[in-house]
Design an enzyme around this catalytic site. Structure first.
Site, PDB file in Angstrom:
ATOM      1  N   LYS A 258      10.253  -1.503  -1.316  1.00  0.00           N
ATOM      2  CA  LYS A 258       9.630  -0.164  -1.004  1.00  0.00           C
ATOM      3  C   LYS A 258       9.995   0.367  -2.562  1.00  0.00           C
ATOM      4  O   LYS A 258      11.201   0.387  -2.914  1.00  0.00           O
ATOM      5  CB  LYS A 258       9.959   0.908  -0.109  1.00  0.00           C
TER       6      LYS A 258
ATOM      7  N   GLY B  74       5.937   8.392   1.518  1.00  0.00           N
ATOM      8  CA  GLY B  74       4.752   9.459   1.667  1.00  0.00           C
ATOM      9  C   GLY B  74       4.801   9.930   3.057  1.00  0.00           C
ATOM     10  O   GLY B  74       4.768  11.287   3.105  1.00  0.00           O
TER      11      GLY B  74
ATOM     12  N   HIS C 160      13.411   2.508   4.900  1.00  0.00           N
ATOM     13  CA  HIS C 160      12.227   1.394   4.782  1.00  0.00           C
ATOM     14  C   HIS C 160      12.949   0.126   4.331  1.00  0.00           C
ATOM     15  O   HIS C 160      13.990   0.257   3.599  1.00  0.00           O
ATOM     16  CB  HIS C 160      11.161   1.866   3.683  1.00  0.00           C
ATOM     17  N   HIS C 161      12.210  -0.830   4.232  1.00  0.00           N
ATOM     18  CA  HIS C 161      12.542  -2.029   3.643  1.00  0.00           C
ATOM     19  C   HIS C 161      12.903  -2.200   2.174  1.00  0.00           C
ATOM     20  O   HIS C 161      12.636  -1.195   1.557  1.00  0.00           O
ATOM     21  CB  HIS C 161      11.222  -3.222   3.849  1.00  0.00           C
TER      22      HIS C 161
ATOM     23  N   ARG D  77      -5.062  -7.994  -7.984  1.00  0.00           N
ATOM     24  CA  ARG D  77      -4.915  -7.758  -9.617  1.00  0.00           C
ATOM     25  C   ARG D  77      -5.155  -9.107 -10.207  1.00  0.00           C
ATOM     26  O   ARG D  77      -5.002 -10.088  -9.610  1.00  0.00           O
ATOM     27  CB  ARG D  77      -3.369  -7.126  -9.883  1.00  0.00           C
TER      28      ARG D  77
ATOM     29  N   GLY E 250      -0.446   9.588   3.780  1.00  0.00           N
ATOM     30  CA  GLY E 250       0.773   9.160   3.433  1.00  0.00           C
ATOM     31  C   GLY E 250       1.288   8.021   4.746  1.00  0.00           C
ATOM     32  O   GLY E 250       2.317   7.259   4.584  1.00  0.00           O
TER      33      GLY E 250
ATOM     34  N   ALA F 270      -5.248  -7.364  -1.326  1.00  0.00           N
ATOM     35  CA  ALA F 270      -5.492  -8.104  -0.221  1.00  0.00           C
ATOM     36  C   ALA F 270      -4.193  -9.088  -0.043  1.00  0.00           C
ATOM     37  O   ALA F 270      -3.836  -9.544   1.181  1.00  0.00           O
ATOM     38  CB  ALA F 270      -6.740  -9.120  -0.470  1.00  0.00           C
TER      39      ALA F 270
ATOM     40  N   GLY G 156      -4.176   4.952   1.251  1.00  0.00           N
ATOM     41  CA  GLY G 156      -3.129   4.699   1.834  1.00  0.00           C
ATOM     42  C   GLY G 156      -1.737   4.605   1.032  1.00  0.00           C
ATOM     43  O   GLY G 156      -0.757   4.815   1.471  1.00  0.00           O
TER      44      GLY G 156
HETATM   45  N1  LIG Z   1      -0.443   5.212   4.247  1.00  0.00           N
HETATM   46  C1  LIG Z   1       0.090   4.315   5.275  1.00  0.00           C
HETATM   47  O1  LIG Z   1       0.293   4.493   6.232  1.00  0.00           O
HETATM   48  C2  LIG Z   1       0.878   3.202   4.552  1.00  0.00           C
HETATM   49  C3  LIG Z   1       1.115   3.249   3.180  1.00  0.00           C
HETATM   50  N2  LIG Z   1       1.834   2.050   2.508  1.00  0.00           N
HETATM   51  C4  LIG Z   1       1.662   2.149   0.986  1.00  0.00           C
HETATM   52  O2  LIG Z   1       0.771   1.242   0.622  1.00  0.00           O
HETATM   53  C5  LIG Z   1       1.266   0.668  -0.645  1.00  0.00           C
HETATM   54  C6  LIG Z   1       1.287  -0.974  -0.588  1.00  0.00           C
HETATM   55  O3  LIG Z   1       2.395  -1.196   0.320  1.00  0.00           O
HETATM   56  P1  LIG Z   1       2.763  -2.829   0.502  1.00  0.00           P
HETATM   57  O4  LIG Z   1       1.573  -3.466   1.137  1.00  0.00           O
HETATM   58  O5  LIG Z   1       3.924  -2.961   1.402  1.00  0.00           O
HETATM   59  O6  LIG Z   1       2.975  -3.131  -1.033  1.00  0.00           O
HETATM   60  P2  LIG Z   1       2.665  -4.620  -1.602  1.00  0.00           P
HETATM   61  O7  LIG Z   1       3.620  -4.723  -2.800  1.00  0.00           O
HETATM   62  O8  LIG Z   1       3.254  -5.929  -0.433  1.00  0.00           O
HETATM   63  O9  LIG Z   1       1.161  -4.800  -1.693  1.00  0.00           O
HETATM   64  C7  LIG Z   1       0.586  -4.151  -2.777  1.00  0.00           C
HETATM   65  C8  LIG Z   1      -0.546  -5.104  -3.246  1.00  0.00           C
HETATM   66  O10 LIG Z   1      -1.382  -4.470  -4.122  1.00  0.00           O
HETATM   67  C9  LIG Z   1      -1.974  -5.187  -5.140  1.00  0.00           C
HETATM   68  N3  LIG Z   1      -2.248  -4.612  -6.415  1.00  0.00           N
HETATM   69  C10 LIG Z   1      -1.494  -3.824  -7.290  1.00  0.00           C
HETATM   70  N4  LIG Z   1      -2.260  -3.372  -8.278  1.00  0.00           N
HETATM   71  C11 LIG Z   1      -3.677  -3.954  -7.997  1.00  0.00           C
HETATM   72  C12 LIG Z   1      -4.755  -3.749  -8.598  1.00  0.00           C
HETATM   73  N5  LIG Z   1      -4.894  -3.223  -9.826  1.00  0.00           N
HETATM   74  N6  LIG Z   1      -5.885  -4.348  -8.160  1.00  0.00           N
HETATM   75  C13 LIG Z   1      -5.739  -5.117  -6.877  1.00  0.00           C
HETATM   76  N7  LIG Z   1      -4.772  -5.254  -6.280  1.00  0.00           N
HETATM   77  C14 LIG Z   1      -3.611  -4.681  -6.948  1.00  0.00           C
HETATM   78  C15 LIG Z   1      -0.392  -5.966  -5.323  1.00  0.00           C
HETATM   79  O11 LIG Z   1      -0.575  -7.351  -6.154  1.00  0.00           O
HETATM   80  C16 LIG Z   1       0.042  -6.232  -3.924  1.00  0.00           C
HETATM   81  O12 LIG Z   1      -0.504  -7.492  -3.567  1.00  0.00           O
HETATM   82  C17 LIG Z   1       2.631   1.355  -1.028  1.00  0.00           C
HETATM   83  O13 LIG Z   1       2.036   2.647  -1.657  1.00  0.00           O
HETATM   84  C18 LIG Z   1       3.003   1.993   0.565  1.00  0.00           C
HETATM   85  O14 LIG Z   1       4.118   2.941   0.526  1.00  0.00           O
HETATM   86  C19 LIG Z   1       2.153   1.222   3.310  1.00  0.00           C
HETATM   87  C20 LIG Z   1       2.303   1.065   4.530  1.00  0.00           C
HETATM   88  C21 LIG Z   1       1.525   2.258   5.414  1.00  0.00           C
HETATM   89  O1  LIG Z   2       5.936   1.294   1.894  1.00  0.00           O
HETATM   90  C1  LIG Z   2       5.980   1.170   3.254  1.00  0.00           C
HETATM   91  O2  LIG Z   2       6.209   0.257   3.721  1.00  0.00           O
HETATM   92  C2  LIG Z   2       5.513   2.365   3.958  1.00  0.00           C
HETATM   93  N1  LIG Z   2       4.794   3.429   3.326  1.00  0.00           N
HETATM   94  C3  LIG Z   2       4.501   4.653   3.857  1.00  0.00           C
HETATM   95  C4  LIG Z   2       5.307   5.691   3.392  1.00  0.00           C
HETATM   96  O3  LIG Z   2       5.879   5.818   2.239  1.00  0.00           O
HETATM   97  O4  LIG Z   2       5.638   6.600   4.120  1.00  0.00           O
HETATM   98  C5  LIG Z   2       4.120   4.445   5.332  1.00  0.00           C
HETATM   99  C6  LIG Z   2       5.085   3.659   6.130  1.00  0.00           C
HETATM  100  O5  LIG Z   2       6.309   4.355   6.327  1.00  0.00           O
HETATM  101  C7  LIG Z   2       5.363   2.236   5.355  1.00  0.00           C
END
Ligand SMILES: NC(=O)C1=CN([C@@H]2O[C@H](COP(=O)(O)OP(=O)(O)OC[C@H]3O[C@@H](n4cnc5c(N)ncnc54)[C@H](O)[C@@H]3O)[C@@H](O)[C@H]2O)C=CC1
Ligand SMILES: O=C(O)C1=N[C@H](C(=O)O)C[C@H](O)C1
Length: 269
Positions: A158, A164, A154-155, A34, A122, A8, A97
């Site tokens: 990552k 993905g 990406h930022h 977490r 992804g 969250a 996601g």
């Molecule tokens: N499929 C899609 O459209 C998208 C996928 N993503 C993916 O989503 C994931 C997260 O990305 P961000 O939000 O940028 O990362 P982030 O690092 O900002 O957030 C991840 C969060 O998950 C929490 N977390 C980790 N393990 C946990 C657990 N066991 N229990 C509860 N919370 C836990 C972390 O503490 C952190 O707050 C990445 O794998 C990213 O590539 C991101 C954007 C779009």
């Molecule tokens: O980690 C991200 O930020 C994102 N992750 C996804 C990916 O791995 O493609 C989706 C998006 O591009 C943002």
């Protein structure tokens, strides 16, 4: 539909909380982080920049899932595997996601989907999923003497590569060509690599700053090049897609679904 946001306080977690607040038919049932996170005990809506909601962030996912109909999960691979098991036990929808999942992880998610409704992608945005259809069509039409390269940026935070989305687009290109992505893909080039192998699908990864997500698929031939490109300007596109997926999956049978299923982008489009 009551939704739990896991992760969250993450970038996507906060974007999801704002999206849920703005979409009719869904509400934030619980917010999970977490164990040890600074966010535990804080108001989830406030974390996301909204007025307080009374939903406090917890690390007890089991209790959170018991009172919800769906979970939206953008966390980390190990965490997502755990959430898949808990969501299956609680018989709630799991929108997944998280990227960077290994083939072992994918096999476990497939197994969980025998009893659960899981939507995994992804990239949850409409634009990228439409792009993947166009990539498949282009790869089919252009043939193997057009070299395919998938480029992403990406930022700097990552942690997984290629993204993905890059893998999803590479898969679409491989499907269009009728080849196995595992066999065709070249993920890294360094040193004296030799000339490009015909029919390969290359990946290139850039990281820096605050870039939300940029993806290009390049089709390069002698004397000409075609580029298909998507730029994410805001994380809300992924969050809105995830909520749409949860609402859609509520009415489906157990199984593993993609955003193509949710958006009606079938293989024949
Ligand atoms: N499929 C899609 O459209 C998208 C996928 N993503 C993916 O989503 C994931 C997260 O990305 P961000 O939000 O940028 O990362 P982030 O690092 O900002 O957030 C991840 C969060 O998950 C929490 N977390 C980790 N393990 C946990 C657990 N066991 N229990 C509860 N919370 C836990 C972390 O503490 C952190 O707050 C990445 O794998 C990213 O590539 C991101 C954007 C779009
Ligand atoms: O980690 C991200 O930020 C994102 N992750 C996804 C990916 O791995 O493609 C989706 C998006 O591009 C943002």
């Amino acid at each position: 539909m009551g939704l739990v946001v896991v992760g969250a306080s993450g970038r996507m977690g906060r974007s999801l909380i704002r999206a849920i607040d703005g979409i009719e038919g869904v509400h934030l049932a619980a917010a999970v982080e977490r164990t040890g996170s600074d966010a535990i005990g804080r108001d989830a809506a406030e974390l996301a920049g909204l007025p307080s909601s009374g939903v406090l962030v917890t690390d007890d996912a089991l209790a959170a899932f018991a009172h919800a109909e769906g979970v939206v999960d953008f966390t980390a691979p190990e965490a997502s595997l755990e959430f898949a098991d808990l969501a299956a036990q609680a018989r709630i929808v799991h929108v997944l996601g998280t990227t960077g999942m290994s083939s072992d992880c994918d096999a476990r998610i497939k197994a969980a989907a025998r009893h659960a409704r899981i939507v995994k992608s992804g990239n949850m945005s409409l634009g990228v999923n439409l792009l993947s259809v166009l990539v498949r069509q282009a790869a089919r039409a252009l043939g193997p003497d057009w070299d395919i390269e998938v480029l992403e940026m990406h930022h700097k935070h990552k942690v997984d590569a290629p993204s993905g989305t890059a893998l999803l687009l590479g898969q679409a290109a491989a499907d269009g060509r009728g080849v196995d992505l595992e066999d065709a893909s070249v993920r890294v080039r360094d040193g004296i690599t030799g000339a490009r192998e015909e029919g390969s699908i290359g990946f290139a990864t850039l990281r820096g700053g605050s870039v939300v997500g940029e993806h290009s698929v390049l089709f390069a031939a002698e004397g000409e090049m075609v580029e298909l490109r998507h730029e994410a300007l805001d994380r809300s596109i992924f969050a809105r897609g995830a909520v749409k997926a949860a609402l859609w999956a509520r009415h489906q049978k157990p199984g593993l679904y993609s955003m193509h299923d949710v958006l009606g982008l079938t293989a024949s489009v």
